[in-house]
Design a protein around this motif. Structure first.
Motif, short mmCIF file in Angstrom:
data_model
loop_
_atom_site.label_atom_id
_atom_site.label_comp_id
_atom_site.label_asym_id
_atom_site.label_seq_id
_atom_site.Cartn_x
_atom_site.Cartn_y
_atom_site.Cartn_z
N MET A 1 0.86 -1.18 0.00
CA MET A 1 0.00 0.00 0.00
C MET A 1 0.89 1.23 0.00
N ASP A 2 0.64 2.14 -0.94
CA ASP A 2 1.50 3.32 -1.03
C ASP A 2 1.29 4.23 0.19
N GLU A 3 2.31 5.03 0.48
CA GLU A 3 2.32 5.77 1.73
C GLU A 3 1.17 6.77 1.83
N ALA A 4 0.84 7.44 0.74
CA ALA A 4 -0.25 8.41 0.79
C ALA A 4 -1.58 7.73 1.16
N THR A 5 -1.80 6.53 0.62
CA THR A 5 -3.05 5.82 0.88
C THR A 5 -3.15 5.37 2.33
N TRP A 6 -2.07 4.74 2.84
CA TRP A 6 -2.19 4.23 4.21
C TRP A 6 -2.22 5.35 5.24
N ARG A 7 -1.55 6.45 4.94
CA ARG A 7 -1.62 7.57 5.88
C ARG A 7 -3.02 8.19 5.89
N GLU A 8 -3.65 8.22 4.73
CA GLU A 8 -5.03 8.72 4.67
C GLU A 8 -5.98 7.80 5.42
N ARG A 9 -5.82 6.51 5.25
CA ARG A 9 -6.68 5.56 5.96
C ARG A 9 -6.44 5.61 7.46
N ARG A 10 -5.18 5.78 7.84
CA ARG A 10 -4.87 5.86 9.26
C ARG A 10 -5.52 7.10 9.88
N ALA A 11 -5.43 8.22 9.19
CA ALA A 11 -6.02 9.46 9.70
C ALA A 11 -7.53 9.34 9.81
N ALA A 12 -8.16 8.70 8.85
CA ALA A 12 -9.62 8.52 8.89
C ALA A 12 -10.02 7.66 10.07
N HIS A 13 -9.26 6.61 10.32
CA HIS A 13 -9.56 5.75 11.47
C HIS A 13 -9.40 6.52 12.77
N GLY B 1 -3.78 -4.95 8.69
CA GLY B 1 -4.01 -6.39 8.69
C GLY B 1 -2.88 -7.14 8.01
N TYR B 2 -2.81 -8.43 8.29
CA TYR B 2 -1.75 -9.26 7.73
C TYR B 2 -1.87 -9.33 6.20
N GLY B 3 -0.71 -9.31 5.55
CA GLY B 3 -0.66 -9.44 4.10
C GLY B 3 -0.48 -8.12 3.37
N VAL B 4 -0.51 -7.02 4.13
CA VAL B 4 -0.33 -5.69 3.53
C VAL B 4 1.05 -5.15 3.91
N VAL B 5 1.79 -4.70 2.94
CA VAL B 5 3.09 -4.06 3.19
C VAL B 5 2.89 -2.55 3.07
N LEU B 6 3.27 -1.83 4.11
CA LEU B 6 3.11 -0.38 4.13
C LEU B 6 4.38 0.29 3.60
N GLU B 7 4.23 0.96 2.48
CA GLU B 7 5.37 1.65 1.89
C GLU B 7 5.86 2.74 2.83
N GLY B 8 7.15 2.68 3.18
CA GLY B 8 7.72 3.69 4.07
C GLY B 8 7.16 3.66 5.47
N GLY B 9 6.60 2.54 5.87
CA GLY B 9 5.89 2.49 7.14
C GLY B 9 6.72 2.12 8.35
N TRP B 10 7.99 1.73 8.14
CA TRP B 10 8.76 1.24 9.28
C TRP B 10 9.02 2.33 10.31
N SER B 11 9.17 3.56 9.88
CA SER B 11 9.42 4.64 10.84
C SER B 11 8.22 4.84 11.77
N THR B 12 7.04 4.45 11.34
CA THR B 12 5.83 4.58 12.15
C THR B 12 5.53 3.33 12.96
N TYR B 13 5.80 2.15 12.38
CA TYR B 13 5.40 0.89 13.01
C TYR B 13 6.55 0.13 13.65
N ALA B 14 7.76 0.65 13.59
CA ALA B 14 8.91 0.00 14.22
C ALA B 14 8.65 -0.18 15.71
N GLY B 15 8.89 -1.37 16.21
CA GLY B 15 8.73 -1.64 17.63
C GLY B 15 7.36 -2.10 18.03
N LEU B 16 6.37 -1.99 17.15
CA LEU B 16 5.04 -2.47 17.48
C LEU B 16 4.98 -3.98 17.34
#
Length: 285
Positions: A1-13, A57-72
């Motif tokens: 999932m590209d970074e713009a999309t997942w950040r938008e979905r995260r903000a909506a949630h 959810g499992y099976g989705v790779v977040l583009e550029g997401g490690w800086s946000t999800y590292a350690g979780l």
């Protein structure tokens, strides 16, 4: 999932759940508990911060997401600074996935039973003084004696262990069923309000393996169910704006059953989504 999309979905949630989380946190800071709106935060173990956090959810790779999800918990880094839930984490959750799949499938296989009339809340205060009830700050609509008479004048048939276990000692023998801690798949049925609320618990226990939109959808349902649960309870919550569902009357029983049926219908597709997710995840364990 590209970074713009997942950040938008995260903000909506985050915006969606903030409407539920912030009032609870403000009440907690002010030490002003709410018997309806705070229940999902105090009865269940999911913390407000965890409800706010979005997972794809499992099976989705977040583009550029490690800086946000590292350690979780459950996440691993992929080349390029991407983040995803590890397959090894899924495998480690196999016992939970199996247990939830068994419970949810068994529940979904049964017809909704709609004759309990919410008497579990009444059985929880049966033969107690006002000062000893769970929500002692709120009066009993019919008083202690009138409340006891409602319990004694009805058939109590609670199928949900986590409600039954809070019955008073005097009320427990009045229940026609004997649900236990370890035999939930033998008793759970989709008409039960607590089984509907527990869809939220099952969903968040599967985080981060499932999409947080499903967790929020289950929370939304559970929140609405809790309103009916307490409107039909023996407590007088009119000062909070809740009109009672007078289950001690024929009209109140009809109102309760209609709402119970509607919640069972709302819960069915959420339960089906959880079952499908369990099956998908078990296939990769």
């Amino acid at each position: 999932m590209d970074e713009a999309t997942w950040r938008e979905r995260r903000a909506a949630h985050e915006a969606r759940v903030e409407a539920w989380v912030r009032p609870h946190l403000e009440r907690r800071e002010a030490r002003v508990p709410h018997p309806v709106e705070d229940f999902l935060f105090t009865y269940y173990s999911q913390r407000p911060a965890a409800l706010r956090r979005w997972h794809p959810g499992y099976g989705v790779v977040l583009e550029g997401g490690w800086s946000t999800y590292a350690g979780l918990k459950g996440y691993v880094e992929r080349p390029g600074g991407h983040a995803t839930v590890a397959r090894e984490h899924v495998a480690g959750q196999r016992p939970l996935l199996t247990a939830l799949h068994t419970l949810l499938s068994a529940t979904a296989s049964r017809p909704a039973q709609l004759g309990c009339f919410g008497l579990h809340e009444w059985a929880m205060v049966y033969r107690l003084d006002q000062s000893d009830v769970r929500h002692a700050s709120w009066p009993l609509r019919l008083g202690p004696r009138g409340t006891d008479e409602v319990v004694e004048g009805h058939r109590v048939a609670c199928s949900h262990f986590d409600a039954f276990r809070f019955f008073t000692d005097e009320a427990r023998p009045l229940n026609t069923l004997r649900p236990g801690r370890d035999d939930r798949p033998a008793f759970e049925q989709p008409g039960c309000l607590h089984a509907g609320m527990d869809l939220y618990k099952h969903a968040y226990r599967l985080s981060p393996l499932v999409d947080s939109d499903l967790v929020a959808d289950c929370f939304d349902l559970a929140r609405d169910i809790r309103v009916l649960d307490m409107r039909a309870s023996p407590y007088d919550l009119s000062d909070l704006g809740y009109t009672p569902v007078r289950i001690e009357t024929p009209a109140g029983k009809q109102e309760y059953v209609a709402a119970q049926r509607a919640f069972a219908e709302r819960g069915a597709p959420l339960r089906a989504r959880l079952v499908a997710d369990c099956e998908r995840l078990l296939a990769v364990c």
